[in-house]
Design a protein around this motif. Structure first.
Motif, PDB file in Angstrom:
ATOM      1  N   LYS A 358       5.325  24.005  91.011  1.00  0.00           N
ATOM      2  CA  LYS A 358       5.129  22.684  90.399  1.00  0.00           C
ATOM      3  C   LYS A 358       6.221  22.358  89.396  1.00  0.00           C
ATOM      4  CE  LYS A 358       1.952  20.238  87.301  1.00  0.00           C
ATOM      5  NZ  LYS A 358       0.703  20.349  86.523  1.00  0.00           N
ATOM      6  N   ASN A 359       6.559  23.314  88.543  1.00  0.00           N
ATOM      7  CA  ASN A 359       7.457  23.040  87.427  1.00  0.00           C
ATOM      8  C   ASN A 359       8.906  23.425  87.678  1.00  0.00           C
ATOM      9  OD1 ASN A 359       5.512  22.018  85.594  1.00  0.00           O
ATOM     10  ND2 ASN A 359       4.781  24.079  85.226  1.00  0.00           N
ATOM     11  N   LYS A 360       9.164  24.216  88.716  1.00  0.00           N
ATOM     12  CA  LYS A 360      10.514  24.740  88.887  1.00  0.00           C
ATOM     13  C   LYS A 360      11.114  24.417  90.241  1.00  0.00           C
ATOM     14  CE  LYS A 360      13.689  27.584  87.115  1.00  0.00           C
ATOM     15  NZ  LYS A 360      14.275  27.407  85.775  1.00  0.00           N
ATOM     16  N   GLU A 361      10.390  24.753  91.302  1.00  0.00           N
ATOM     17  CA  GLU A 361      10.999  24.696  92.620  1.00  0.00           C
ATOM     18  C   GLU A 361      11.295  23.282  93.081  1.00  0.00           C
ATOM     19  OE1 GLU A 361       8.945  27.027  95.484  1.00  0.00           O
ATOM     20  OE2 GLU A 361       9.119  28.877  94.326  1.00  0.00           O
ATOM     21  N   GLU A 362      10.512  22.312  92.615  1.00  0.00           N
ATOM     22  CA  GLU A 362      10.771  20.928  93.015  1.00  0.00           C
ATOM     23  C   GLU A 362      12.163  20.514  92.590  1.00  0.00           C
ATOM     24  OE1 GLU A 362      10.682  17.167  94.447  1.00  0.00           O
ATOM     25  OE2 GLU A 362       9.318  18.820  94.912  1.00  0.00           O
ATOM     26  N   ILE A 363      12.583  20.980  91.397  1.00  0.00           N
ATOM     27  CA  ILE A 363      13.886  20.616  90.871  1.00  0.00           C
ATOM     28  C   ILE A 363      14.970  21.519  91.429  1.00  0.00           C
ATOM     29  CG2 ILE A 363      15.275  20.526  88.762  1.00  0.00           C
ATOM     30  CD1 ILE A 363      12.685  19.727  87.306  1.00  0.00           C
ATOM     31  N   LEU A 364      14.759  22.814  91.373  1.00  0.00           N
ATOM     32  CA  LEU A 364      15.804  23.748  91.761  1.00  0.00           C
ATOM     33  C   LEU A 364      16.007  23.830  93.265  1.00  0.00           C
ATOM     34  CD1 LEU A 364      17.836  25.978  91.026  1.00  0.00           C
ATOM     35  CD2 LEU A 364      15.964  27.613  91.190  1.00  0.00           C
ATOM     36  N   ILE A 365      14.900  23.753  94.029  1.00  0.00           N
ATOM     37  CA  ILE A 365      14.990  24.041  95.465  1.00  0.00           C
ATOM     38  C   ILE A 365      14.652  22.841  96.347  1.00  0.00           C
ATOM     39  CG2 ILE A 365      13.999  25.448  97.319  1.00  0.00           C
ATOM     40  CD1 ILE A 365      13.760  27.720  95.270  1.00  0.00           C
ATOM     41  N   ALA A 366      13.487  22.244  96.146  1.00  0.00           N
ATOM     42  CA  ALA A 366      13.026  21.214  97.079  1.00  0.00           C
ATOM     43  C   ALA A 366      13.966  20.020  97.140  1.00  0.00           C
ATOM     44  CB  ALA A 366      11.617  20.766  96.697  1.00  0.00           C
ATOM     45  N   LYS A 367      14.419  19.538  95.998  1.00  0.00           N
ATOM     46  CA  LYS A 367      15.237  18.338  95.994  1.00  0.00           C
ATOM     47  C   LYS A 367      16.597  18.542  96.663  1.00  0.00           C
ATOM     48  CE  LYS A 367      16.761  14.441  93.291  1.00  0.00           C
ATOM     49  NZ  LYS A 367      16.437  13.587  94.429  1.00  0.00           N
TER      50      LYS A 367
END
Length: 692
Positions: A358-367
């Motif tokens: 929720k707090n990390k992967e959306e920014i670092l990986i998913a986007k």
């Protein structure tokens, strides 16, 4: 390594993301600059998990089970001699200690020189007592001054000298970094933060800095006395600084009350009730959202560790053997897998994993993954459009001269009709956006006005003889809630509404535009063409942040803390001023009387209200609406219809060898077949890699 090692999972995702970026660069889907920026972010970004809680709650045992999967860390020490510890990857086991500066040590000695009996409150009394304890312990260092202002690297075997109660350097150690050669710790920092109510201000500030940047904060409670006064102080004085939405609560050693007949449900409910009572008593609304969405998780860190240690090690250690037999008796189990299941460590690990996602992967990986995949699909659709254009050109060249003029006239009509359709699309979106912007602006203003009104109410209710902290701490918490929860949520909702409205309008428009093509452009496969056009247009919108004019996939970094575009936009709403509008001036209150302080606080609240201006966000929305229309016009008119018109004009006005030109175009179409097949294979490769 345990099956549920989330550090290994996270680093594996980073490795595969880098592979994906390398593929994208190899396929020329991204520029060298985009690639270098992404790789730099992958390599330097750190997953940070903070573990907090009072002494003897089982943090060391938990960290041994969660991080090392072995009994590495020593048992807890006295609260006021504990240095902040950071566990991370190193090729060799070692520790690096940071000692106090000379100024910090002088402050320590001055605090220790005070009398405990003269202390005005419990916090001051605790600081004096702790300072005296550390100064007393420092006497074993004959050359203490030579260590100040320095860092010292040492063998891992000497860790106890920096974090043990009787360690040689414990009195002057501010923080310790523990390097450990486990591959899964690469890019990971696990922070053990015992330094609350610390006698050294700089050490306490270091703890708070780590908590603010942490991606997940875990508050450990002891089930034997869950949520006592010390836990309350930790939660309400420090957790609010961790950031909304990233706090988990674990109740360790739940097997103790369970053995006495308490159920897990009773343990959880008791903790929730005690936290809620404290929140209501303190009137702290900033943590309400956290506490409502967080269910305490009962665990047994000791049982989790027992499930990972070799049985030979357990049987060869009297304490481990006793703990093993006791747990097996309580839960009627006999295997290490059953021991792990009853420890509930995996429930906690999964909760941490979900919070990381929720707090990390959306920014670092998913986007970045979505950005790369969208770039590849756009290139593929562009190639298909170009091939369709060449096919249409081929049909034009094969058309008898007497029919070309009629086709040209039809095409001119089609272009005019299409431009009118696009103008109609712009009008539709304009009308919808005006309503979205009006309601969104009003909603944002209401949120800020309500927050400022609540803040002023707190100031009004502040008693003349109450401490300054009674009013400043709730105000800072309310400001944080406004900045990190309420406004970002409203902005996310505004962004989603704008994107949805555009996608719906585009969808309706493309249905009508397809009919125009069928009526005026005979030589096109309108169905295939508009399938590609629809993908190109929607891909652009889906990856676009309607609140920002920055289309780069890493625009979340503009927030400074990696929390996303909505958090970055909060600063824009206040003219570039971020969190701390109220808190930044607290120091000036020293020495002022009650009325002056209250007046200054009200002025700060009014200043916050006055500085708030949602117009830049509204302007960005409108600017993005215009860019979407321009993109539609480019794809349909400039990239599709104008080349057809140009080909018709050339055929009408040129005496060139049509047979030669036909051959050239047929060769181009064949080349496009190969190019499209190649890109489709590339997209397939990336699609296989992206499922990370």
């Amino acid at each position: 390594m345990a099956q549920n090692n989330i550090f290994a999972e996270f680093n594996e995702k980073k490795i595969r993301l880098r592979q994906l970026a390398e593929k994208a660069k190899q396929f020329q889907w991204m520029t060298d600059e985009e690639y270098n920026d992404l790789v730099k972010k992958i390599d330097t970004d750190t997953l940070c998990i903070g573990v907090i809680g009072q002494m003897k709650c089982g943090k060391s045992t938990f960290l041994n089970a969660f991080v090392f999967e072995d009994d590495i860390l020593p048992s807890a020490i006295t609260p006021m001699t504990a240095a902040l510890s950071v566990i991370t990857y190193g090729e060799q086991k070692k520790v690096v200690a940071e000692f106090y500066t000379r100024d910090e040590w002088e402050e320590q000695k001055m605090t220790a020189a005070n009398s405990i009996d003269d202390a005005s409150d419990d916090d001051t009394r605790a600081k004096i007592q702790a300072a005296q304890e550390l100064v007393q312990k420092s006497k074993k260092l004959s050359n203490l001054e030579s260590y100040l202002n320095k860092t010292q690297e040492d063998s891992f075997d000497n860790l106890i000298e920096y974090v043990g109660a009787d360690g040689k350097y414990v009195s002057i150690t501010k923080s310790v970094k523990i390097f450990y050669p486990k591959e899964y710790l690469k890019g990971v920092e696990i922070v053990d933060t015992p330094g609350f109510n610390d006698p050294i201000v700089s050490r306490e500030e270091r703890t708070k800095e780590f908590l603010k940047k942490a991606d997940v904060v875990l508050l450990m409670l002891y089930a034997g006395r869950p949520f006592d006064s010390t836990d309350r102080d930790i939660l309400f004085k420090n957790v609010r600084d961790c950031g909304i939405g990233k706090v988990l609560i674990a109740v360790n050693k739940y097997d103790l009350p369970y053995q006495d007949g308490e159920t897990e449900e009773h343990i959880v409910e008791y903790v929730r009730e005690e936290i809620e009572k404290s929140r209501e008593k303190l009137g702290d609304e900033s943590l309400k959202t956290i506490l409502e969405s967080t269910t305490p998780i009962p665990i047994s860190a000791n049982m989790a560790l027992l499930s990972e240690l070799p049985m030979t090690k357990i049987s060869g250690n009297e304490n481990y053997t006793k703990a093993w037999k006791r747990s097996c008796s309580i839960f009627e189990i006999s295997s290490q897998q059953e021991m792990r299941d009853k420890s509930h460590i995996d429930t906690l690990i999964n909760a941490i994993r979900q919070m990381i996602e929720k707090n990390k992967e959306e920014i670092l990986i998913a986007k970045p993954i979505n950005h790369i995949v969208a770039a590849g699909n756009k290139i593929l659709n562009t190639a298909k459009n170009q091939q369709e254009t060449e096919k249409a050109n081929l049909n034009i060249l094969k058309t008898p001269d007497k029919e070309l003029e009629e086709k040209s006239n039809d095409l001119n009509k089609g272009v005019r009709r299409m431009n009118k359709k696009i103008d109609g699309l712009a009008d539709d979106i304009e009308e919808q956006f005006n309503e979205i912007c009006r309601k969104g602006k009003k909603a944002l203003e209401n949120i800020v006005n309500e927050a400022c009104t609540e803040m002023n109410n707190v100031i009004e209710e502040w008693g003349t003889f109450q401490k300054t902290e009674v009013v400043t701490k709730p105000l800072a918490s309310m400001e944080k809630l406004l900045m990190e929860k309420n406004l970002p949520s409203a902005l996310d909702e505004l962004n989603d509404k704008a994107r949805k409205q555009i996608l719906n309008a585009i969808d309706d428009f493309l249905d009508e535009a397809s009919d125009v093509f069928e009526d005026y452009v005979e030589d096109y496969d309108s169905k295939s063409l508009f399938k590609s056009i629809r993908k190109n247009v929607t891909l652009e919108i889906e990856k676009k942040n309607m609140l920002s004019n920055d289309d780069d996939f890493s625009e979340e970094e503009s927030s400074g803390v990696g929390k996303g575009i909505a958090h970055a936009a909060v600063g824009i709403l206040f003219g570039g001023i971020g969190l701390g509008i109220l808190g930044g001036g607290i120091a000036i209150f020293r020495g002022l009387n009650h009325n002056r302080i209250a007046a200054d606080l009200k002025a700060k609240v009014d200043n916050m209200r006055c500085n708030f201006n949602p117009q830049p966000i509204v302007d960005n929305l409108k600017a993005n609406k215009a860019s979407v229309i321009e993109n539609v016009k480019k794809v349909i008119i400039k990239d599709t219809l104008e080349p057809i018109q140009q080909q018709l004009d050339e055929c009408l006005n040129s005496k060139t060898d049509k047979a030669k030109k036909i051959k050239e175009i047929e060769s181009k179409i064949a080349e496009f077949n190969d190019k499209i097949a190649k890109i489709e294979q590339q997209v397939k490769e990336v699609e296989n890699l992206k499922n990370i």
